[in-house]
Design a protein around this motif. Structure first.
Motif, PDB file in Angstrom:
ATOM      1  N   TYR A 160      -9.629 -44.482  46.912  1.00 20.31           N
ATOM      2  CA  TYR A 160      -9.483 -43.329  46.028  1.00 20.31           C
ATOM      3  C   TYR A 160     -10.503 -42.258  46.364  1.00 20.31           C
ATOM      4  O   TYR A 160     -11.558 -42.539  46.930  1.00 20.31           O
ATOM      5  N   GLY A 161     -10.189 -41.039  45.946  1.00 21.25           N
ATOM      6  CA  GLY A 161     -11.126 -39.942  46.114  1.00 21.25           C
ATOM      7  C   GLY A 161     -12.280 -40.050  45.137  1.00 21.25           C
ATOM      8  O   GLY A 161     -12.283 -40.909  44.247  1.00 21.25           O
ATOM      9  N   PRO A 162     -13.280 -39.191  45.279  1.00 23.37           N
ATOM     10  CA  PRO A 162     -14.461 -39.263  44.407  1.00 23.37           C
ATOM     11  C   PRO A 162     -14.185 -38.735  43.005  1.00 23.37           C
ATOM     12  O   PRO A 162     -13.277 -37.936  42.788  1.00 23.37           O
ATOM     13  N   GLY A 163     -14.986 -39.213  42.046  1.00 24.50           N
ATOM     14  CA  GLY A 163     -14.964 -38.670  40.694  1.00 24.50           C
ATOM     15  C   GLY A 163     -13.964 -39.326  39.769  1.00 24.50           C
ATOM     16  O   GLY A 163     -13.176 -40.198  40.147  1.00 24.50           O
ATOM     17  N   GLU A 164     -13.996 -38.879  38.512  1.00 21.76           N
ATOM     18  CA  GLU A 164     -13.109 -39.395  37.486  1.00 21.76           C
ATOM     19  C   GLU A 164     -11.836 -38.567  37.435  1.00 21.76           C
ATOM     20  O   GLU A 164     -11.849 -37.362  37.674  1.00 21.76           O
ATOM     21  N   ARG A 165     -10.738 -39.230  37.125  1.00 12.83           N
ATOM     22  CA  ARG A 165      -9.445 -38.564  37.042  1.00 12.83           C
ATOM     23  C   ARG A 165      -8.715 -38.978  35.762  1.00 12.83           C
ATOM     24  O   ARG A 165      -9.067 -39.961  35.111  1.00 12.83           O
ATOM     25  N   GLY A 166      -7.663 -38.225  35.458  1.00 15.80           N
ATOM     26  CA  GLY A 166      -6.818 -38.538  34.315  1.00 15.80           C
ATOM     27  C   GLY A 166      -5.467 -39.059  34.744  1.00 15.80           C
ATOM     28  O   GLY A 166      -4.497 -38.970  33.988  1.00 15.80           O
ATOM     29  N   ASN A 167      -5.378 -39.610  35.947  1.00 13.75           N
ATOM     30  CA  ASN A 167      -4.111 -40.147  36.467  1.00 13.75           C
ATOM     31  C   ASN A 167      -4.090 -41.669  36.393  1.00 13.75           C
ATOM     32  O   ASN A 167      -3.862 -42.357  37.383  1.00 13.75           O
ATOM     33  N   GLN A 168      -4.299 -42.175  35.186  1.00 12.02           N
ATOM     34  CA  GLN A 168      -4.321 -43.633  34.996  1.00 12.02           C
ATOM     35  C   GLN A 168      -3.011 -44.302  35.388  1.00 12.02           C
ATOM     36  O   GLN A 168      -2.986 -45.517  35.626  1.00 12.02           O
ATOM     37  N   VAL A 286       6.263 -34.721  36.198  1.00 17.32           N
ATOM     38  CA  VAL A 286       5.580 -33.772  37.080  1.00 17.32           C
ATOM     39  C   VAL A 286       4.068 -33.932  36.946  1.00 17.32           C
ATOM     40  O   VAL A 286       3.323 -33.779  37.919  1.00 17.32           O
ATOM     41  N   SER A 287       3.615 -34.232  35.748  1.00 19.71           N
ATOM     42  CA  SER A 287       2.190 -34.474  35.498  1.00 19.71           C
ATOM     43  C   SER A 287       2.069 -35.370  34.274  1.00 19.71           C
ATOM     44  O   SER A 287       2.859 -35.258  33.332  1.00 19.71           O
ATOM     45  N   MET A 288       1.075 -36.259  34.314  1.00 15.39           N
ATOM     46  CA  MET A 288       0.839 -37.167  33.193  1.00 15.39           C
ATOM     47  C   MET A 288      -0.661 -37.422  33.124  1.00 15.39           C
ATOM     48  O   MET A 288      -1.212 -38.167  33.924  1.00 15.39           O
ATOM     49  N   TYR A 293     -11.000 -39.743  30.898  1.00 14.32           N
ATOM     50  CA  TYR A 293     -10.713 -40.016  32.299  1.00 14.32           C
ATOM     51  C   TYR A 293     -11.373 -41.323  32.747  1.00 14.32           C
ATOM     52  O   TYR A 293     -12.213 -41.877  32.043  1.00 14.32           O
ATOM     53  N   TYR A 294     -10.974 -41.790  33.921  1.00  9.47           N
ATOM     54  CA  TYR A 294     -11.508 -43.056  34.428  1.00  9.47           C
ATOM     55  C   TYR A 294     -11.908 -42.910  35.884  1.00  9.47           C
ATOM     56  O   TYR A 294     -11.465 -41.985  36.574  1.00  9.47           O
ATOM     57  N   ASP A 295     -12.765 -43.804  36.336  1.00  5.15           N
ATOM     58  CA  ASP A 295     -13.187 -43.851  37.732  1.00  5.15           C
ATOM     59  C   ASP A 295     -12.592 -45.122  38.339  1.00  5.15           C
ATOM     60  O   ASP A 295     -13.019 -46.222  38.015  1.00  5.15           O
TER      61      ASP A 295
END
Length: 594
Positions: A160-168, A286-288, A293-295
């Motif tokens: 995965y890329g760096p940082g936290e995301r909201g794409n759980q 399209v987006s969720m 957010y999570y890492d």
């Protein structure tokens, strides 16, 4: 450095295998001799068995399949130059350690302590931490690193890329020896290592059987029995070769839009909730976005942030009045234009209207636009519990709604959305008397709806009452790009039928009235003309009364492109309706080219 260039560099390393072939032949000859025979390699006399015991390797790429967005942008597979330490008996000089420590962002004592205790190769983490995210170095930084025995800078594939995301919904991988042992019981499966990482949530879990490869790329740094590097051997790279594997998964998500909405929610200080964007024509996701957010590099199973709130069910508040309006029209419990009277209190069950003093005389349409609780509590008592449940089912509520195939590719079935909840209308053990139905009609009591279901309800109305099954995955392809299987768009009809197209059309016009004359007037500032329905649900959180704010809708009204549902959780009573603002600003992002 572009991803394509990084991949080219990575595969150039495989050419080392040709050079190392001579050494491999030498080792093969050694293995045919006595296990106690001494040989000379690189000017050193060693025992062949000691070489084999000390040849620790590290996985540069597990060979797991990758996941892409709808435009072919990789969502997994971050290739970067990464420092890797190999166990050696003698560490470099103090001055060399100082240079290396500076480049790695750590201290000499920490570097020495880590290196001295190594039993196997070690990928240096970002910022010297232990999160699992590797340190990524640019070309200039790589050139400045000292040349040291036991230090290699190799192209390492971070999942995965760096940082936290909201794409759980993407999920994460982890080591699951129990899963691997079960896989080993199948004689047709490869002999997976117990350390192999498998999917633990999201698409990584639901598509794990497709994503597991046939083997990856490993690098070995050979030392003798005293941990001294063997001169002339260098680093050996081994890779599994297959035309077809690993497989590639293409999703319906636009990651550029996904990231913009994630940044928007963070900018607005929304810390709990979800945003779902569906294609109005296909119901594709399209987006969720799920908050917090999570890492994926560092997941605490006890925490809640790794779960996808977009598919979890919550009390919907007044957005459920859309269902009650549909039921009342379908069951002839009311007619458009009926006039109700609201004085601010319903008169029983402790129910009241949100507007102090009430709305006075108000039509059904106005009651929807202004979200009058008295109007809808009245309708709730007129309707039977069966009629409410039946209409909710017709609109795709009370059941998992995401795309699924019970016999996908002749297997055990496929349901890409992980942990999708069904939601509910009534509690099955509670009698749905007049009071229960009145509370249900304003979206309280036992009603539970997920943000995905809420967005799809809007799509259902836009399709004249036909329920679609939102897709998250569109295709599965082989490594060479050829198609293994597509996942075509599909409807998800209820066993009790669908609502009348005229009912759907009328509700869509009422949603426009919400924006022009009702609770959503702030949306008139949007780039597109919009329509929707607001909601505020009262919930108890840590023994305190809090509000969950909702807004669902579509835009632009003439030729709808997107249906959006927004949930903002844990807001204080009387606070600004952030959900409506987040909805508007999300629509503005969707309306902006590029």
């Amino acid at each position: 450095m572009s991803l394509l260039r990084k991949k080219r560099i990575f595969y150039l390393l495989l050419s080392f295998m040709v050079v190392m072939g001579l050494f491999a032949l030498r080792i093969a000859w050694i293995q045919t001799a006595s296990a106690f025979k001494t040989v000379t390699v690189g000017g050193k006399t060693i025992n062949e068995l000691a070489v084999r015991q000390r040849e620790e390797s590290i996985e540069l790429d597990p060979g797991r399949g990758h996941i892409f967005d709808r435009n072919g942008k990789p969502l997994t597979g971050e290739l970067a130059w990464t420092p890797i330490l190999f166990p050696v008996r003698k560490l470099p000089l103090e001055t060399q350690l100082a240079r290396l420590a500076s480049a790695l962002g750590t201290t000499v004592p920490e570097l020495r302590s880590k290196w001295e205790r190594l039993e196997r190769p070690y990928v240096w983490p970002k910022a010297g931490g232990e999160s699992g995210e590797p340190l990524r170095l640019g070309e200039e930084a790589v050139r400045k690193l000292p040349k040291l025995e036991g230090l290699e800078v190799l192209p390492y594939m971070a999942r995965y890329g760096p940082g936290e995301r909201g794409n759980q919904w993407l999920g994460f991988v982890t080591q699951r020896p129990d899963v691997i042992r079960k896989l080993r019981e199948n004689k047709h499966q490869p002999d997976f290592a117990l350390t192999l990482q498998v999917g633990a949530s999201g698409l990584e879990k639901t598509l794990d059987g497709f994503l597991r490869g046939l083997g990856g790329v490993r690098a070995a740094y050979t030392v003798d029995g005293r941990k001294d590097p063997l001169g002339g051997t260098g680093t050996r790279v081994n890779a599994a070769a297959s035309r077809y594997y690993p497989l590639q998964i293409q999703t319906t998500v636009d990651d550029n839009l996904q990231q913009k909405i994630e940044r928007l929610a963070a900018t607005m200080n929304v810390t709990e909730g979800a945003v779902v964007v569906l294609d109005a024509k296909s119901a594709d996701i399209v987006s969720m976005v799920s908050l917090p957010y999570y890492d994926p590099h560092h997941v605490d199973p006890a925490a809640e942030n790794w779960g996808n709130k977009a598919v979890k069910a919550f009390v919907p508040g007044s957005i459920f009045k859309t269902v009650i309006a549909a039921a009342a029209l379908e069951e002839y419990a009311t007619v458009p234009g009926e006039v109700f009277h609201c004085n601010g209190h319903y008169g029983k069950y402790g129910l009241s209207c949100w507007k102090k003093g009430g709305h006075g005389n108000i039509t059904l349409e106005e009651g929807f636009a202004k979200s009058c609780n008295v109007v809808f509590a009245t309708l709730g008592e007129r309707l039977s519990a069966d009629a409410i449940v039946r209409t909710a089912a017709k609109l795709g509520l009370g059941r998992p709604i995401g795309w699924s195939d019970p016999a996908f590719l002749g297997g055990d079935g496929l349901r890409p959305l992980d942990h999708e909840e069904s939601g509910a209308v009534f509690h099955r053990l509670v009698a749905a008397d007049g009071g229960v139905r009145a509370q249900t009609a304003i979206g309280q009591r036992d009603v539970l709806v997920s943000p995905l279901q809420a967005a799809n309800l809007v799509v259902t109305l836009l399709h004249g009452g036909q329920v679609m099954a939102p897709r998250l995955v569109s295709e599965i392809r082989y490594k060479d790009g050829s198609l293994l299987s597509d996942l075509p768009s599909q409807a998800s009809p209820s066993s009790v039928g669908q609502i009348n197209p005229q009912t759907a059309k009328r509700l869509l016009s009422w949603m426009r009235l919400v924006v022009t004359d009702g609770t959503g007037r702030a949306l008139q500032q949007a780039k597109w003309p919009l329509a929707g329905k607001s909601g505020t649900a009262e919930v108890i959180r840590n023994h305190q009364q809090r509000n969950n704010q909702w807004f669902i809708g579509y835009g632009p009204i003439e030729q709808p492109k997107y249906a959006v549902a927004v949930l903002v959780q844990n807001q204080t009573e009387g606070s600004k309706h952030l959900a409506a603002e987040l909805f508007r600003r999300t629509m503005d992002i969707l309306a902006s080219p590029g």
